[in-house]
Design a protein around this motif. Sequence first.
Motif: not given
Length: 126
Positions: A73-86, A101-112
């Motif tokens: 993975f690319t080791s980039l960090g992002h910060e998203l302000s309240p109300g923002g989108s990325y 074929p099937g059902q999936y979910r993409l899981v991400k960890t956030f700090k807030y």
Amino acid sequence: MIVAIGIFIFLFKPCDVRSSSDILIDVVPISSNSLQVTIHNNSPFPVSFSENYHIEAKTLLLWHEVNLRSSAFTSLGHELSPGGSYSISVDYSDIYGVLSPGQYRLVKTFKYNNISTSFAGYFSIK
């Protein structure tokens, strides 16, 4: 004569995904090997996250992680302000190969709000 019969039950421990409207992840398949991922910060706090993610597949009623072919993975960090989108396009073929074929979910960890927690965006492969 003693006959022993063993029953094995395999339990997959999925990631502990939080269900909340604070952080929403929209996932839309845009090709046979890529997704458009949009993260919405609906919380009153800034949110930070990295490029890392993992994909889980639904089997019967349980979620389990899809096997990785690579974990680069690319080791980039992002910060998203309240109300923002990325938004970002994710090509998962190098990491996961072809998804069946099937059902999936993409899981991400956030700090807030001074805690780390995981959120998921759901999608299907037809």
